[in-house]
Design an enzyme around this catalytic site. Structure first.
Site, PDB file in Angstrom:
ATOM      1  N   GLY A 110      50.055  27.127  31.896  1.00  0.00           N
ATOM      2  CA  GLY A 110      50.428  27.827  30.772  1.00  0.00           C
ATOM      3  C   GLY A 110      48.863  28.739  30.335  1.00  0.00           C
ATOM      4  N   GLY A 111      49.486  30.063  30.077  1.00  0.00           N
ATOM      5  CA  GLY A 111      48.514  30.906  29.882  1.00  0.00           C
ATOM      6  C   GLY A 111      47.204  30.637  29.286  1.00  0.00           C
ATOM      7  N   ILE A 138      46.015  27.599  28.351  1.00  0.00           N
ATOM      8  CA  ILE A 138      45.503  26.461  29.120  1.00  0.00           C
ATOM      9  C   ILE A 138      44.653  26.820  30.321  1.00  0.00           C
ATOM     10  CG2 ILE A 138      46.063  24.325  30.285  1.00  0.00           C
ATOM     11  CD1 ILE A 138      46.474  24.050  27.248  1.00  0.00           C
ATOM     12  N   PRO A 144      47.592  43.761  30.239  1.00  0.00           N
ATOM     13  CA  PRO A 144      48.795  44.304  30.874  1.00  0.00           C
ATOM     14  C   PRO A 144      48.531  44.610  32.355  1.00  0.00           C
ATOM     15  CG  PRO A 144      48.331  46.271  29.791  1.00  0.00           C
ATOM     16  CD  PRO A 144      47.267  45.232  29.514  1.00  0.00           C
ATOM     17  N   ASN A 145      49.860  44.262  33.225  1.00  0.00           N
ATOM     18  CA  ASN A 145      49.760  44.774  34.630  1.00  0.00           C
ATOM     19  C   ASN A 145      50.655  46.051  34.344  1.00  0.00           C
ATOM     20  OD1 ASN A 145      52.463  44.195  34.506  1.00  0.00           O
ATOM     21  ND2 ASN A 145      52.186  42.224  35.271  1.00  0.00           N
ATOM     22  N   SER A 193      45.638  45.217  34.851  1.00  0.00           N
ATOM     23  CA  SER A 193      45.283  44.487  35.929  1.00  0.00           C
ATOM     24  C   SER A 193      46.216  45.335  36.881  1.00  0.00           C
ATOM     25  CB  SER A 193      45.987  43.221  35.828  1.00  0.00           C
ATOM     26  OG  SER A 193      45.984  42.457  36.976  1.00  0.00           O
ATOM     27  N   GLY A 220      42.490  45.574  41.988  1.00  0.00           N
ATOM     28  CA  GLY A 220      41.304  45.450  40.787  1.00  0.00           C
ATOM     29  C   GLY A 220      41.753  45.534  39.654  1.00  0.00           C
ATOM     30  N   SER A 261      46.757  32.171  46.996  1.00  0.00           N
ATOM     31  CA  SER A 261      47.956  32.270  45.990  1.00  0.00           C
ATOM     32  C   SER A 261      47.271  33.081  44.995  1.00  0.00           C
ATOM     33  CB  SER A 261      47.801  30.720  45.429  1.00  0.00           C
ATOM     34  OG  SER A 261      48.589  30.532  44.386  1.00  0.00           O
ATOM     35  N   ASP A 305      44.921  34.804  34.509  1.00  0.00           N
ATOM     36  CA  ASP A 305      44.141  33.844  33.666  1.00  0.00           C
ATOM     37  C   ASP A 305      42.773  33.692  33.982  1.00  0.00           C
ATOM     38  OD1 ASP A 305      46.761  33.480  32.450  1.00  0.00           O
ATOM     39  OD2 ASP A 305      47.271  31.725  33.661  1.00  0.00           O
TER      40      ASP A 305
END
Length: 309
Positions: free
Chosen positions: A39-40, A42, A185-186, A223, A228, A249, A255
């Site tokens: 979870g973000g 966390i 944001p991406n 993001s 980058g 991965s 995060d």
């Protein structure tokens, strides 16, 4: 030491495993699964701990899975405030297909939080006297109203804390309306915020500035994945490109980036230096398998190799 609070309304147990090949209608033999708390917020708290800092993680948890989730958090010695819930904590499954090195991510829906439960999360923040950073990260489960960001923005203002939000969809729209210090944001999320189908790289800066003008946001860090990130403020912009690394991965990279940014800000670095370190942390996370986050030694080394344009 500055106080960092993370809030995760939709935590989960991440189960990572692998199979030689994904074949339909066949019984597939999986590797021994690795279970980690996710979870973000966390993950942000966990990554900050790995980087040598400290954060207090506030999150709801319930049922058998919630009890095990709490045990996983305890094992990592993460400071936490746990809100007991009626419903079970969700689980996600991540499967690596070894033959192709493709990763498949199965995200389960979050269980509903009652008004009493989500209010307990915000009340827990209010009860902490001195706070420097409030990080709200991850998806929003059913039951949590979007106007919760009105409450969080007010708490941040009252405590003179910087509110950092890393979420998506309507929740992110609402957060910007109420007032935040930083969002991450991406490209697709930036597109949705600007009501555009797509955004080209050369449009990122101007698009981010328009969002700032129309909303209440001081810093936008866009993001860009392996390319980058771009930092945009009202006064400046900068593009940060990481060195090439062997990717295992991408889970937890975003995060880890947020964790690196907040950790560096909390130790007195400028926003540009913090974003540079955040990019290094995000790249460092991709070097590890499954849901593993960044390692400090990798982040520190990559920081020196991140280019600022």
């Amino acid at each position: 030491m500055p106080t960092i609070i993370t809030i995760t309304f939709n935590p989960c147990i991440d189960k990572s495993t692998s199979v030689s090949s994904l074949i339909p209608e066949k019984k597939l033999i999986c590797s021994t699964p690795v279970l980690e708390p996710g979870g973000g917020g966390i993950n942000v708290a966990r990554a900050i701990k790995k980087l040598g800092g400290q954060a207090i993680a506030i999150y709801p948890a319930g049922g058998y899975t919630g009890a095990y989730f709490n045990e996983l958090i305890k094992r990592e010695e993460i400071n936490s405030i746990i809100i007991d819930t009626k419903n079970e904590t969700r689980e996600n499954v991540i499967v690596l297909e070894e033959s192709s090195n493709d990763q498949y991510r199965f995200g389960m829906p979050g269980n509903e939080l009652s008004e009493q439960e989500w209010r307990a999360c915000t009340e827990a923040v209010e009860q902490i006297k001195d706070i420097d950073f409030i990080v709200v990260s991850g998806s929003m489960p059913p039951g949590v109203p979007l106007d919760i960001f009105t409450t969080l923005a007010q708490i941040a203002e009252n405590k003179k804390a910087k509110l950092i939000v890393d979420t998506s969809g309507e929740a992110l729209n609402e957060a910007i309306k109420q007032g935040v210090y930083l969002i991450k944001p991406n490209l697709s999320e930036l597109s949705r915020l600007s009501n555009k189908a797509t955004i080209e790289l050369n449009e990122v800066e101007s698009t981010a500035r328009k969002i700032m003008v129309n909303g209440k946001c001081e810093v936008i860090v866009v993001s860009l994945g392996a390319e980058g990130a771009m930092l945009v403020t009202k006064e400046r912009s900068a593009f940060f490109t990481p060195p090439a690394v062997k990717k295992k991965s991408t889970i937890g990279a975003g995060d880890s980036m947020v964790a690196g940014i907040v950790h560096y800000l909390s130790t007195g670095y400028t926003i540009a230096e913090a974003v540079q370190y955040g990019v290094a942390c995000g790249s460092a996370a991709t070097m590890n398998p499954g849901t593993a986050l960044c390692k400090k030694e990798d982040a520190d080394r990559l920081f020196r190799e991140v280019k600022r344009i």
